[in-house]
Design a protein around this motif. Sequence first.
Motif, mmCIF file in Angstrom:
data_model
loop_
_atom_site.group_PDB
_atom_site.id
_atom_site.type_symbol
_atom_site.label_atom_id
_atom_site.label_comp_id
_atom_site.label_asym_id
_atom_site.label_seq_id
_atom_site.Cartn_x
_atom_site.Cartn_y
_atom_site.Cartn_z
ATOM 1 N N HIS A 134 53.389 -56.955 66.047
ATOM 2 C CA HIS A 134 52.067 -57.333 66.560
ATOM 3 C C HIS A 134 51.865 -56.908 68.013
ATOM 4 C CE1 HIS A 134 54.644 -60.880 67.234
ATOM 5 N NE2 HIS A 134 53.957 -61.033 68.328
ATOM 6 N N HIS A 135 52.886 -56.326 68.614
ATOM 7 C CA HIS A 135 52.710 -55.788 69.961
ATOM 8 C C HIS A 135 52.351 -54.306 69.942
ATOM 9 C CE1 HIS A 135 55.302 -59.184 71.911
ATOM 10 N NE2 HIS A 135 54.134 -59.591 71.474
ATOM 11 N N LEU A 136 52.201 -53.729 68.757
ATOM 12 C CA LEU A 136 51.829 -52.314 68.642
ATOM 13 C C LEU A 136 50.328 -52.198 68.422
ATOM 14 C CD1 LEU A 136 54.585 -50.987 66.187
ATOM 15 C CD2 LEU A 136 54.667 -51.080 68.673
ATOM 16 N N SER A 137 49.764 -51.041 68.792
ATOM 17 C CA SER A 137 48.353 -50.791 68.484
ATOM 18 C C SER A 137 48.230 -50.564 66.977
ATOM 19 C CB SER A 137 47.864 -49.571 69.254
ATOM 20 O OG SER A 137 48.448 -48.407 68.699
ATOM 21 N N PHE A 138 46.980 -50.569 66.469
ATOM 22 C CA PHE A 138 46.807 -50.407 65.019
ATOM 23 C C PHE A 138 47.352 -49.060 64.552
ATOM 24 C CE2 PHE A 138 44.788 -49.801 60.977
ATOM 25 C CZ PHE A 138 44.787 -51.070 60.430
ATOM 26 N N GLY A 139 47.076 -47.996 65.342
ATOM 27 C CA GLY A 139 47.572 -46.660 64.978
ATOM 28 C C GLY A 139 49.089 -46.618 64.951
ATOM 29 N N VAL A 147 56.594 -66.728 62.000
ATOM 30 C CA VAL A 147 56.356 -66.245 63.363
ATOM 31 C C VAL A 147 55.493 -64.979 63.321
ATOM 32 C CG1 VAL A 147 57.474 -65.246 65.389
ATOM 33 C CG2 VAL A 147 58.468 -67.240 64.283
ATOM 34 N N ARG A 148 55.840 -64.077 62.396
ATOM 35 C CA ARG A 148 55.139 -62.793 62.305
ATOM 36 C C ARG A 148 53.660 -62.975 61.983
ATOM 37 N NH1 ARG A 148 52.430 -59.134 62.388
ATOM 38 N NH2 ARG A 148 52.491 -57.163 61.293
ATOM 39 N N TYR A 149 53.356 -63.925 61.091
ATOM 40 C CA TYR A 149 51.981 -64.023 60.588
ATOM 41 C C TYR A 149 51.159 -65.126 61.243
ATOM 42 C CZ TYR A 149 53.145 -60.420 57.347
ATOM 43 O OH TYR A 149 53.510 -59.207 56.837
ATOM 44 N N LEU A 150 51.787 -65.897 62.151
ATOM 45 C CA LEU A 150 51.051 -66.983 62.810
ATOM 46 C C LEU A 150 49.832 -66.442 63.555
ATOM 47 C CD1 LEU A 150 51.555 -69.995 62.887
ATOM 48 C CD2 LEU A 150 52.595 -69.710 65.133
ATOM 49 N N ASP A 151 50.033 -65.382 64.327
ATOM 50 C CA ASP A 151 48.928 -64.786 65.096
ATOM 51 C C ASP A 151 47.822 -64.294 64.172
ATOM 52 O OD1 ASP A 151 49.937 -65.247 67.523
ATOM 53 O OD2 ASP A 151 50.780 -63.248 67.839
ATOM 54 N N LEU A 152 48.227 -63.624 63.082
ATOM 55 C CA LEU A 152 47.234 -63.056 62.163
ATOM 56 C C LEU A 152 46.413 -64.154 61.503
ATOM 57 C CD1 LEU A 152 49.225 -60.234 60.368
ATOM 58 C CD2 LEU A 152 47.353 -59.981 61.954
ATOM 59 N N VAL A 153 47.100 -65.216 61.077
ATOM 60 C CA VAL A 153 46.397 -66.319 60.417
ATOM 61 C C VAL A 153 45.469 -67.009 61.415
ATOM 62 C CG1 VAL A 153 46.714 -68.567 59.317
ATOM 63 C CG2 VAL A 153 48.161 -66.660 58.663
ATOM 64 N N ALA A 154 45.961 -67.195 62.656
ATOM 65 C CA ALA A 154 45.123 -67.832 63.684
ATOM 66 C C ALA A 154 43.894 -66.974 63.966
ATOM 67 C CB ALA A 154 45.937 -68.051 64.960
ATOM 68 N N ALA A 155 44.085 -65.650 64.029
ATOM 69 C CA ALA A 155 42.954 -64.748 64.295
ATOM 70 C C ALA A 155 41.949 -64.803 63.139
ATOM 71 C CB ALA A 155 43.461 -63.327 64.492
ATOM 72 N N ALA A 185 39.089 -74.151 55.288
ATOM 73 C CA ALA A 185 40.518 -74.414 55.055
ATOM 74 C C ALA A 185 40.934 -73.884 53.686
ATOM 75 C CB ALA A 185 40.794 -75.911 55.165
ATOM 76 N N GLY A 186 40.083 -74.122 52.680
ATOM 77 C CA GLY A 186 40.379 -73.625 51.330
ATOM 78 C C GLY A 186 40.427 -72.114 51.298
ATOM 79 N N SER A 187 39.474 -71.507 51.978
ATOM 80 C CA SER A 187 39.418 -70.043 52.039
ATOM 81 C C SER A 187 40.675 -69.478 52.717
ATOM 82 C CB SER A 187 38.166 -69.636 52.807
ATOM 83 O OG SER A 187 38.147 -68.263 53.023
ATOM 84 N N MET A 188 41.118 -70.172 53.784
ATOM 85 C CA MET A 188 42.331 -69.725 54.487
ATOM 86 C C MET A 188 43.536 -69.789 53.559
ATOM 87 S SD MET A 188 42.041 -68.583 57.462
ATOM 88 C CE MET A 188 43.773 -68.540 57.805
ATOM 89 N N PHE A 189 43.591 -70.860 52.766
ATOM 90 C CA PHE A 189 44.714 -71.007 51.836
ATOM 91 C C PHE A 189 44.732 -69.838 50.853
ATOM 92 C CE2 PHE A 189 46.342 -72.358 47.701
ATOM 93 C CZ PHE A 189 47.637 -72.705 48.063
ATOM 94 N N VAL A 190 43.562 -69.522 50.290
ATOM 95 C CA VAL A 190 43.496 -68.436 49.303
ATOM 96 C C VAL A 190 43.871 -67.102 49.965
ATOM 97 C CG1 VAL A 190 41.937 -67.134 47.801
ATOM 98 C CG2 VAL A 190 41.802 -69.618 47.874
ATOM 99 N N ARG A 191 43.352 -66.872 51.181
ATOM 100 C CA ARG A 191 43.665 -65.613 51.871
ATOM 101 C C ARG A 191 45.164 -65.493 52.171
ATOM 102 N NH1 ARG A 191 38.757 -63.904 55.859
ATOM 103 N NH2 ARG A 191 37.083 -64.509 54.483
ATOM 104 N N CYS A 192 45.756 -66.614 52.602
ATOM 105 C CA CYS A 192 47.200 -66.587 52.903
ATOM 106 C C CYS A 192 47.995 -66.314 51.619
ATOM 107 C CB CYS A 192 47.649 -67.903 53.524
ATOM 108 S SG CYS A 192 47.065 -68.110 55.203
ATOM 109 N N PHE A 193 47.544 -66.924 50.530
ATOM 110 C CA PHE A 193 48.229 -66.721 49.250
ATOM 111 C C PHE A 193 48.143 -65.245 48.845
ATOM 112 C CE2 PHE A 193 48.619 -66.738 44.641
ATOM 113 C CZ PHE A 193 49.715 -67.562 44.465
ATOM 114 N N GLU A 194 46.936 -64.671 49.007
ATOM 115 C CA GLU A 194 46.760 -63.258 48.644
ATOM 116 C C GLU A 194 47.601 -62.350 49.545
ATOM 117 O OE1 GLU A 194 42.261 -63.375 46.777
ATOM 118 O OE2 GLU A 194 42.539 -62.775 48.851
ATOM 119 N N ARG A 195 47.668 -62.707 50.823
ATOM 120 C CA ARG A 195 48.513 -61.907 51.722
ATOM 121 C C ARG A 195 49.966 -61.987 51.284
ATOM 122 N NH1 ARG A 195 48.162 -59.393 56.531
ATOM 123 N NH2 ARG A 195 46.192 -60.261 57.192
ATOM 124 N N GLY A 196 50.370 -63.179 50.866
ATOM 125 C CA GLY A 196 51.735 -63.353 50.364
ATOM 126 C C GLY A 196 52.011 -62.439 49.174
#
Lengths: 254, 254
Positions: free
Chosen positions: A142-147, B158-166, B195-206
């Motif tokens: 997550h510290h890299l740019s998208f590219g 740790v890796r996906y915390l930022d993505l989920v928060a965003a 919250a429900g939508s986030m759950f579904v999105r996280c599941f799909e990402r999984g």
Amino acid sequence: MSAPSAPPAIEIERVSFAYPDGTAALSEVNLTVAPGERVAVLGPNGSGKTTLVLHLNGILAPTSGRITIEGICVEPGSLAEVRRRVGVVFQDPDDQLFMPTVGQDVAFGPANLGLSGDALSRRVLGALDRVGLAGMQTRAPHHLSFGQRRRAALATVLSMDPNVLVFDEPSANLDPVARRELAELIVELGHTTVIVTHDLLYAAELCPRSVILDDHTIVADGPTAALLADSDLLGAHRLELPRCVTLSGLYPGG
Amino acid sequence: MTGRHPGTRLVASLCSSPAGALDASVKVICVVGFVTAVVATPPRAVLAFAVDALLVLAAAAASCLPARVLARRMSVETPFVIFAVLMPFIGTGPRMDVFGIGVSVPGCWAAWSIIVKASLGVAAAIVLAWSTPTAEILAGLERLRCPRALVMIAGFMVRYLDLVAAELRRLQIARISRGDDPRWLWQGRAVATTAGSMFVRCFERGERLHAAMASRGFTGRFPTTAAPQRPRRWFPAIMWPLVAWVVALAVLIP
């Protein structure tokens, strides 16, 4: 006596697939890709492009039909070897880069193949070097740019030493420079390549041959320039060149 | 999102501190040893806690952790402090007067015990997190024979915390942009849907993540990948939990 010819890099024979709820995603798909060839699979949203990608390394198994990779039939007993030979670069690099550091992520595939120690380190450093990310192995994805993340995702499959590369929407979300850099890299790597996209110009730039996938089956197969010049064909399958390109006359019928 | 992560820290400068140069596995053991010593210390041994507090401050200094950052990050324990503050008022047993208000003596000691032990434990964890990049903490846990599956799951988190928060932020902005401004519990339907939508999105990402892992040869057994490692020097770091334990035992053993 002539030498036996090499088997096709990818051979898809009458492959159909339906999801468990009965939704058809692929129907009687036939496609042969020769070694070293670069082929674009074009199609509108929902045509089954990503489903087809997931069949190429056995993530999804066809309901009927057969897929062979360099002569090896994709079936439960051959999945490890097929996945070594076919590297899939997914649309969202954040789905592909799941380890805490780029280096660990690039090492994930070859470690699954049984590599360790110096051999594993050499693979990791070599793959990162090939995509222009040398020295980035300790960085968090997550510290890299998208590219950079897209290129790191490519490194994660290059480290498995594949013969076939499959890209799902490689140009999505890239800025123009990153897009060009990735195109140059794909050409430079020289692998047998399948590019699944609805970005027609990217297909034209990279692939001499294209197929159009629509309504879950392949409806056209030919030189990319010829397909893009056929406006009726493109229109019938919800594909369209950017307006500025049609006005420029680059693809007269497109 | 093409820019660099705003939270990028200069890991190199952190690692140049005395604590930063230590191997993560050593630091994890020291923190666990220190926290267990604090927990074992009887609440009435106020002097022992003073020694523990000095030890934490010394570790913070060795990690070049600014006091302001330490204080700000310790706000994470606020809910526990609020709960503890209530204990003197709801506790039973002998009571005493404080500014004319009757409070429970055992309740006061229980509140003190929760606040001091939680504060010292949280501060020790903050020192560890400040002086050690996340990838190194995970690698340290792996070297300590923590089950690979647990380390991987922690890494994914740790890796996906930022993505989920965003993603959550984007959903919130979309909700607020369309005039949603819930003030009362019964107006929170859109929040619950988010919250429900986030759950579904996280599941799909999984699911996509699993496809990406399987594509690189993952069959259910987590491989050992290259992980950062520093020289494993125990002295003087090990003095930190040792002193805490000596003090705790001196109180415990009459």
